[in-house]
Design a protein around this motif. Structure first.
Motif, PDB file in Angstrom:
ATOM      1  N   ASN A   4      -4.806 -11.237   0.384  1.00 23.54           N
ATOM      2  CA  ASN A   4      -3.602 -10.423   0.315  1.00 23.54           C
ATOM      3  C   ASN A   4      -3.727  -9.506  -0.899  1.00 23.54           C
ATOM      4  OD1 ASN A   4      -0.938  -9.462  -0.239  1.00 23.54           O
ATOM      5  ND2 ASN A   4      -0.083 -11.201   0.877  1.00 23.54           N
ATOM      6  N   PRO A   5      -3.554  -8.190  -0.721  1.00 24.37           N
ATOM      7  CA  PRO A   5      -3.771  -7.260  -1.827  1.00 24.37           C
ATOM      8  C   PRO A   5      -2.816  -7.426  -3.012  1.00 24.37           C
ATOM      9  CG  PRO A   5      -3.029  -6.087   0.135  1.00 24.37           C
ATOM     10  CD  PRO A   5      -3.278  -7.499   0.545  1.00 24.37           C
ATOM     11  N   ILE A   6      -1.732  -8.182  -2.861  1.00 22.45           N
ATOM     12  CA  ILE A   6      -0.852  -8.405  -4.020  1.00 22.45           C
ATOM     13  C   ILE A   6      -1.568  -9.212  -5.099  1.00 22.45           C
ATOM     14  CG2 ILE A   6       1.288  -8.215  -2.715  1.00 22.45           C
ATOM     15  CD1 ILE A   6       1.519 -11.303  -2.856  1.00 22.45           C
ATOM     16  N   HIS A   7      -2.691  -9.830  -4.720  1.00 21.88           N
ATOM     17  CA  HIS A   7      -3.438 -10.666  -5.661  1.00 21.88           C
ATOM     18  C   HIS A   7      -4.617  -9.938  -6.313  1.00 21.88           C
ATOM     19  CE1 HIS A   7      -1.001 -13.937  -4.274  1.00 21.88           C
ATOM     20  NE2 HIS A   7      -1.512 -13.899  -3.053  1.00 21.88           N
ATOM     21  N   TRP A   8      -4.854  -8.684  -5.952  1.00 21.97           N
ATOM     22  CA  TRP A   8      -5.992  -7.985  -6.558  1.00 21.97           C
ATOM     23  C   TRP A   8      -5.795  -6.482  -6.697  1.00 21.97           C
ATOM     24  CZ3 TRP A   8      -8.252  -4.382  -3.368  1.00 21.97           C
ATOM     25  CH2 TRP A   8      -8.045  -4.538  -2.002  1.00 21.97           C
ATOM     26  N   ASN A   9      -4.840  -5.881  -5.980  1.00 16.62           N
ATOM     27  CA  ASN A   9      -4.667  -4.434  -5.989  1.00 16.62           C
ATOM     28  C   ASN A   9      -3.351  -4.069  -6.680  1.00 16.62           C
ATOM     29  OD1 ASN A   9      -3.787  -1.783  -5.075  1.00 16.62           O
ATOM     30  ND2 ASN A   9      -5.485  -1.846  -3.618  1.00 16.62           N
ATOM     31  N   GLU A  10      -3.454  -3.582  -7.895  1.00 14.48           N
ATOM     32  CA  GLU A  10      -2.269  -3.269  -8.691  1.00 14.48           C
ATOM     33  C   GLU A  10      -1.368  -2.250  -8.003  1.00 14.48           C
ATOM     34  OE1 GLU A  10      -1.323  -1.364 -13.072  1.00 14.48           O
ATOM     35  OE2 GLU A  10      -3.193  -2.449 -12.763  1.00 14.48           O
TER      36      GLU A  10
END
Length: 138
Positions: free
Chosen positions: A33-39
């Motif tokens: 899930n990009p909430i864990h790596w994409n600011e």
């Protein structure tokens, strides 16, 4: 180690959490899930920044107990309530501080342990409790 008593403290530890830790956890868990790596993405959905996976936070917190008992298999039950996300800014990351205490000793000798888990003085896991076999002696 001497006998364990109700109220005994488990020394608090600090666990640094970096974005690299989150990427490694994503690979191991399959949770990309990009909430864990994409600011940019995290902020676009209303988060203050990238946040740690809940299960990563939970697993990191129980380390104080597994280190204290000397046996990861000593943890028989473990539950938490997530109270706020662990925000992991770049490049400094976050520091999860975890401590614990023996809440009770059951008739069967198992220990009920309460944990505290905070980041920047704010609770991130509430009602964090584990049932464990007592620490190894000798």
């Amino acid at each position: 180690m001497t006998a364990v008593s109700v109220g005994d403290e488990i020394a608090a530890r600090e666990f640094p959490i970096s974005r690299a830790d989150l990427v490694r956890y994503a690979g191991a868990s399959g949770d990309f899930n990009p909430i864990h790596w994409n600011e940019r993405f995290a902020k676009s959905v209303g988060l203050p920044d990238v946040i740690a996976h809940g299960m990563f936070t939970m697993a990191t917190a129980i380390r104080v107990v597994t280190d204290w008992t000397g046996d990861p298999g000593a943890v028989l039950e473990y539950s938490v309530r997530f109270t706020r996300p662990v925000v992991v800014p770049d490049p400094d990351g976050a520091t999860l501080t975890v401590g614990g205490s023996v809440r009770s000793i059951r008739e069967d000798g198992l220990l009920e342990v309460d944990l505290t888990a905070t980041v920047d003085g704010q609770t991130v896991l509430a009602k964090a409790r584990a049932v464990v076999r007592p620490p190894r002696t000798g």
